[in-house]
Design a protein around this motif. Structure first.
Motif, mmCIF file in Angstrom:
data_model
loop_
_atom_site.group_PDB
_atom_site.id
_atom_site.type_symbol
_atom_site.label_atom_id
_atom_site.label_comp_id
_atom_site.label_asym_id
_atom_site.label_seq_id
_atom_site.Cartn_x
_atom_site.Cartn_y
_atom_site.Cartn_z
ATOM 1 N N GLY A 3 -3.664 10.474 -27.875
ATOM 2 C CA GLY A 3 -2.895 9.327 -27.380
ATOM 3 C C GLY A 3 -2.895 9.306 -25.853
ATOM 4 N N LYS A 4 -2.302 8.316 -25.309
ATOM 5 C CA LYS A 4 -2.214 8.197 -23.869
ATOM 6 C C LYS A 4 -1.313 9.279 -23.325
ATOM 7 C CE LYS A 4 -2.802 3.139 -23.869
ATOM 8 N NZ LYS A 4 -2.180 1.871 -23.497
ATOM 9 N N HIS A 5 -1.616 9.579 -22.048
ATOM 10 C CA HIS A 5 -0.747 10.574 -21.400
ATOM 11 C C HIS A 5 0.671 10.092 -21.391
ATOM 12 C CE1 HIS A 5 -3.938 13.176 -20.025
ATOM 13 N NE2 HIS A 5 -4.634 12.119 -19.615
ATOM 14 N N GLY A 6 1.537 11.039 -21.649
ATOM 15 C CA GLY A 6 2.951 10.664 -21.558
ATOM 16 C C GLY A 6 3.334 10.488 -20.101
ATOM 17 N N THR A 7 4.527 9.990 -19.911
ATOM 18 C CA THR A 7 5.006 9.860 -18.518
ATOM 19 C C THR A 7 5.231 11.253 -17.948
ATOM 20 O OG1 THR A 7 7.253 9.675 -19.335
ATOM 21 C CG2 THR A 7 6.088 7.626 -18.939
ATOM 22 N N PRO A 8 5.014 11.393 -16.629
ATOM 23 C CA PRO A 8 5.162 12.735 -16.014
ATOM 24 C C PRO A 8 6.570 13.282 -16.238
ATOM 25 C CG PRO A 8 4.121 11.203 -14.481
ATOM 26 C CD PRO A 8 4.586 10.360 -15.655
#
Length: 430
Positions: A3-8
């Motif tokens: 999946g897409k990177h999560g928020t930092p």
């Protein structure tokens, strides 16, 4: 698929503080301390020991009268008032002037000194006599010299008198003093006045070392400690500790030299080395040899016998230096008798030998016509002798024949006090 990177995520917490930096390097040496204050003055130097003054300062007086012409036969002729400065000194006195007796046979007069009215007793009276065996038609005026030293006279005013009187065991006679001439009476305090001031005492010891210098100032601030490891970057390390204390300042310079010690006290007495030997009634009839005292001793054995005892008299003196001279004098009675064109010689010897530098010290008595005369007179013989070694010196007074003359009847020290005076003195100028 991923999946897409999560928020930092949220930022991590700050790292822990870095460890303290190591101690800063040793600070530079502190500046040298200031010079210590001047040391206190050195202790006072010891008092200088005063050396004797180079020449003694004499306290003396001479009383002189012209044409005394005193015809009295007993009593005071003249007196001379003298101020004596010290109680532990002696007085040296002499008379020089004409004395005579006249118009009598087997007659005698005595001239003598008094001090505040009393004759000298330390050591003996100071006197001289004139005697004539056959003088009924004679009027002989002769210059005479009478001299001596007297101890134990208090300080202050001293009335020194010169008197005439009868000789022991003799009656009165026609005396006369001071005919047609200058007549001096001399007095001085022998060894009387302190010498010149002694030399300054040695300088005081150097002052004690100055006190230690004050502590040096704090060393310069140490370098900043090394930066801690990066974590996240820690804050700057704490300030390094103060640099090590600077070394002690150098010792202060020595204090200045202490002041000179106090001036030395004057020498207690001036240097004067002298001695007077005195004998009463020597009555020595020897015609040759060392003057001796002669007397008769009687002993009761199977029968009464007499033997003659003679004691040699010389004056034993201690000479302190080899380069000095000796000053000697004789004052006493000398005579020859019962002869015509006859002569006797009296002289000094030093350790058995006559003086050779500069010349012998002697005196002669001569009679042209004296076959019936017995003329006893006080005489004075005086001189200086060089080149006598230091140490013990036996100063003898001798009698002998005059050069070119045979034996004659001599007599020494009749019925009066005889004196030998010895003094160590600097050599004379060249």
């Amino acid at each position: 698929m991923h999946g897409k990177h999560g928020t930092p995520g949220a930022p991590g917490r700050d790292g822990r503080d870095g460890r303290d930096g190591r101690d800063g390097a040793k600070g530079d040496q502190g500046l040298q301390g200031k010079t210590g204050p001047q040391g206190p003055p050195g202790d006072k130097g010891p008092a200088g020991k005063g050396e004797p003054g180079p020449m003694p300062f004499k306290n003396w007086k001479e009383c002189v009268w012209k044409n005394v012409n005193d015809g009295k036969d007993n009593g005071l002729i003249k007196d001379c008032v003298f101020t004596k400065n010290f109680s532990d000194t002696a007085l040296h006195v002499y008379w020089t002037g004409a004395l005579r007796i006249h118009g009598c046979n087997s007659c005698c007069k005595r001239w003598y000194f008094t001090f505040n009215g009393a004759e000298c007793s330390g050591p003996l009276p100071i006197d001289g006599i004139v005697y004539m065996a056959n003088g009924s038609g004679k009027d002989l005026h002769r210059v005479r010299h009478i001299e001596g030293h007297c101890n134990n006279i208090h300080k202050g005013k001293v009335r020194v008198g010169f008197w005439i009187g009868n000789c022991a065991s003799y009656g009165n006679a026609d005396g006369y003093t001071g005919t047609n001439s200058q007549t001096p009476s001399f007095c001085y305090g022998a060894c009387g006045i302190p010498g010149m001031h002694g030399k300054h005492g040695t300088p005081g010891a150097p002052g004690r070392d100055g006190r230690d210098g004050r502590d040096g100032r704090d060393g310069a601030k140490g370098d900043q400690g090394l930066q801690g490891k990066t974590g996240p970057q820690g804050p700057p390390g704490d300030k390094g500790p103060a640099g090590v204390k600077g070394e002690e300042g150098a010792k202060g310079d020595p204090g200045n030299q202490g002041p000179a010690g106090q001036k030395g006290e004057p020498g207690a007495m001036p240097f004067k080395n002298w001695k007077e030997c005195a004998w009463k009634n020597l009555n020595d009839d020897n015609d040759s040899g060392l003057i001796k005292a002669s007397f008769i001793v009687c002993r009761l054995m199977k029968k009464e016998t007499a033997r003659r005892i003679e004691s040699a008299y010389d004056c034993v003196f201690t000479k302190n230096f080899p380069e000095t001279a000796l000053h000697v004098s004789w004052t006493g009675n000398l005579r020859i008798a019962s002869c015509n064109q006859c002569c006797r010689r009296w002289y000094f010897r030093f350790n058995g030998a006559e003086c050779v530098s500069p010349l012998p010290i002697d005196g002669v008595v001569y009679l042209e016509k004296g076959s019936s005369d017995n003329v006893l007179r006080v005489r004075h013989i005086e001189g200086r002798c060089n080149d006598i070694p230091k140490g013990t010196v036996r100063v003898g007074f001798w009698i002998c024949n005059c050069n070119g003359y045979g034996n004659a009847n001599g007599f020494t020290g009749w019925n009066s006090v005889s004196r030998i005076f010895v003094e160590e003195i600097p050599k004379a100028q060249a």
